[in-house]
Design a protein around this motif. Structure first.
Motif, PDB file in Angstrom:
ATOM      1  N   ILE A   2      46.506  71.925  79.476  1.00  0.00           N
ATOM      2  CA  ILE A   2      46.659  70.866  80.464  1.00  0.00           C
ATOM      3  C   ILE A   2      45.561  69.832  80.243  1.00  0.00           C
ATOM      4  O   ILE A   2      44.410  70.188  80.016  1.00  0.00           O
ATOM      5  CB  ILE A   2      46.539  71.441  81.901  1.00  0.00           C
ATOM      6  CG1 ILE A   2      47.625  72.479  82.158  1.00  0.00           C
ATOM      7  CG2 ILE A   2      46.551  70.340  82.944  1.00  0.00           C
ATOM      8  CD1 ILE A   2      49.010  71.937  82.192  1.00  0.00           C
ATOM      9  N   HIS A  11      46.105  67.853  88.001  1.00  0.00           N
ATOM     10  CA  HIS A  11      47.134  68.041  89.018  1.00  0.00           C
ATOM     11  C   HIS A  11      48.102  66.851  89.070  1.00  0.00           C
ATOM     12  O   HIS A  11      49.319  67.035  89.084  1.00  0.00           O
ATOM     13  CB  HIS A  11      46.498  68.210  90.408  1.00  0.00           C
ATOM     14  CG  HIS A  11      45.900  69.543  90.652  1.00  0.00           C
ATOM     15  ND1 HIS A  11      46.616  70.715  90.567  1.00  0.00           N
ATOM     16  CD2 HIS A  11      44.639  69.913  90.992  1.00  0.00           C
ATOM     17  CE1 HIS A  11      45.836  71.740  90.844  1.00  0.00           C
ATOM     18  NE2 HIS A  11      44.625  71.277  91.106  1.00  0.00           N
ATOM     19  N   CYS A  46      49.609  66.100  84.912  1.00  0.00           N
ATOM     20  CA  CYS A  46      50.232  67.246  84.244  1.00  0.00           C
ATOM     21  C   CYS A  46      50.956  68.178  85.210  1.00  0.00           C
ATOM     22  O   CYS A  46      52.088  68.575  84.954  1.00  0.00           O
ATOM     23  CB  CYS A  46      49.174  68.021  83.466  1.00  0.00           C
ATOM     24  SG  CYS A  46      48.364  67.016  82.209  1.00  0.00           S
ATOM     25  N   GLY A  47      50.309  68.508  86.307  1.00  0.00           N
ATOM     26  CA  GLY A  47      50.911  69.452  87.259  1.00  0.00           C
ATOM     27  C   GLY A  47      52.158  68.905  87.915  1.00  0.00           C
ATOM     28  O   GLY A  47      53.169  69.604  88.052  1.00  0.00           O
ATOM     29  N   ARG A  66      55.133  68.921  85.725  1.00  0.00           N
ATOM     30  CA  ARG A  66      55.726  70.259  85.606  1.00  0.00           C
ATOM     31  C   ARG A  66      56.340  70.732  86.915  1.00  0.00           C
ATOM     32  O   ARG A  66      56.779  71.856  87.036  1.00  0.00           O
ATOM     33  CB  ARG A  66      54.657  71.269  85.153  1.00  0.00           C
ATOM     34  CG  ARG A  66      54.141  71.016  83.757  1.00  0.00           C
ATOM     35  CD  ARG A  66      53.086  72.031  83.312  1.00  0.00           C
ATOM     36  NE  ARG A  66      51.924  72.037  84.207  1.00  0.00           N
ATOM     37  CZ  ARG A  66      51.552  73.085  84.951  1.00  0.00           C
ATOM     38  NH1 ARG A  66      52.212  74.207  84.911  1.00  0.00           N
ATOM     39  NH2 ARG A  66      50.498  73.010  85.737  1.00  0.00           N
ATOM     40  N   SER A 126      54.867  71.427  89.652  1.00  0.00           N
ATOM     41  CA  SER A 126      54.071  72.489  90.261  1.00  0.00           C
ATOM     42  C   SER A 126      53.853  72.158  91.736  1.00  0.00           C
ATOM     43  O   SER A 126      53.286  71.115  92.073  1.00  0.00           O
ATOM     44  CB  SER A 126      52.721  72.598  89.544  1.00  0.00           C
ATOM     45  OG  SER A 126      51.800  73.326  90.319  1.00  0.00           O
ATOM     46  N   SER A 129      50.193  71.652  92.492  1.00  0.00           N
ATOM     47  CA  SER A 129      49.678  70.357  92.048  1.00  0.00           C
ATOM     48  C   SER A 129      50.182  69.216  92.917  1.00  0.00           C
ATOM     49  O   SER A 129      49.447  68.264  93.182  1.00  0.00           O
ATOM     50  CB  SER A 129      50.065  70.111  90.586  1.00  0.00           C
ATOM     51  OG  SER A 129      49.346  70.980  89.744  1.00  0.00           O
TER      52      SER A 129
END
Length: 142
Positions: free
Chosen positions: A30, A104, A107-108, A111, A113, A116
Motif C-alpha cells: 500500500i 487510507h 489506496c484503502g 479497495r 475498505s 479506510s
C-alpha cells in the motif's frame, strides 16, 4: 495565492493513482506515505530499498517537470509554527488511525475498505471542523 489548475490537478491525481497501483502490482504494498517514510529511518527494515526508490520518485518528479519549463507557483499561507503544530497533530492522528490519508484515502478507498472509508470520513470531518473552529470561532486568520 495558489491558483487551482484543473488540468494539472487531474494529471497529478492520475500520477498518484498510477504510482499507488504500480506499487501494489509490483510489490504488493500500500502506498501509505507515512509508513514508507518511516521505513527508511533507522533501524532499516529489509524492504527499505523500494521505499527509498518510491520516495525518490515522489521528490524528483516535480524537479523533472520543472526541467520542461513548467513553473509551479505556490504559496504557504501559514507560519512555520503552524506547519510544525499541524504536522505533530497529523502524526498523532496517523498513529491512532493506523494509517495516513494516502494509505487510507487513496489506496484503502480504492479497495473499498470499510475501515479506510471510515478513517477518511473521520480525517475530512476533523479537517472541516478544525478550519471552522480556527477561523470562525476563534477568529484566527492565518
Amino acid at each position: 495565492m495558489t491558483e487551482f489548475t484543473p488540468l494539472m490537478s487531474f494529471a497529478g491525481a492520475l500520477l498518484i493513482g498510477l504510482s499507488a497501483l504500480l506499487l501494489m502490482l509490483t510489490w504488493g504494498r500500500i502506498a501509505g506515505m507515512t509508513a514508507i517514510v518511516g521505513g527508511i529511518l533507522p533501524p532499516l527494515g529489509a524492504d527499505w530499498s523500494w521505499k527509498l526508490a518510491f520516495l525518490a520518485g515522489a521528490i524528483l518528479a516535480p524537479f523533472a517537470l520543472s526541467l520542461s519549463g513548467y513553473v509551479v507557483e505556490y504559496a504557504v499561507p501559514v507560519s512555520t509554527a503552524a506547519l510544525v503544530i499541524g504536522g505533530l497533530i497529523a502524526g498523532i492522528g496517523v498513529t491512532f488511525g493506523s494509517g495516513c490519508t494516502s494509505g487510507h484515502g487513496i489506496c484503502g478507498m480504492a479497495r473499498l475498505s470499510r475501515r479506510s472509508i471510515a478513517a477518511t470520513v473521520t480525517f475530512m470531518a476533523f479537517a472541516v471542523l478544525t478550519v471552522f473552529l480556527i477561523r470562525h470561532v476563534f477568529g484566527v486568520t492565518i
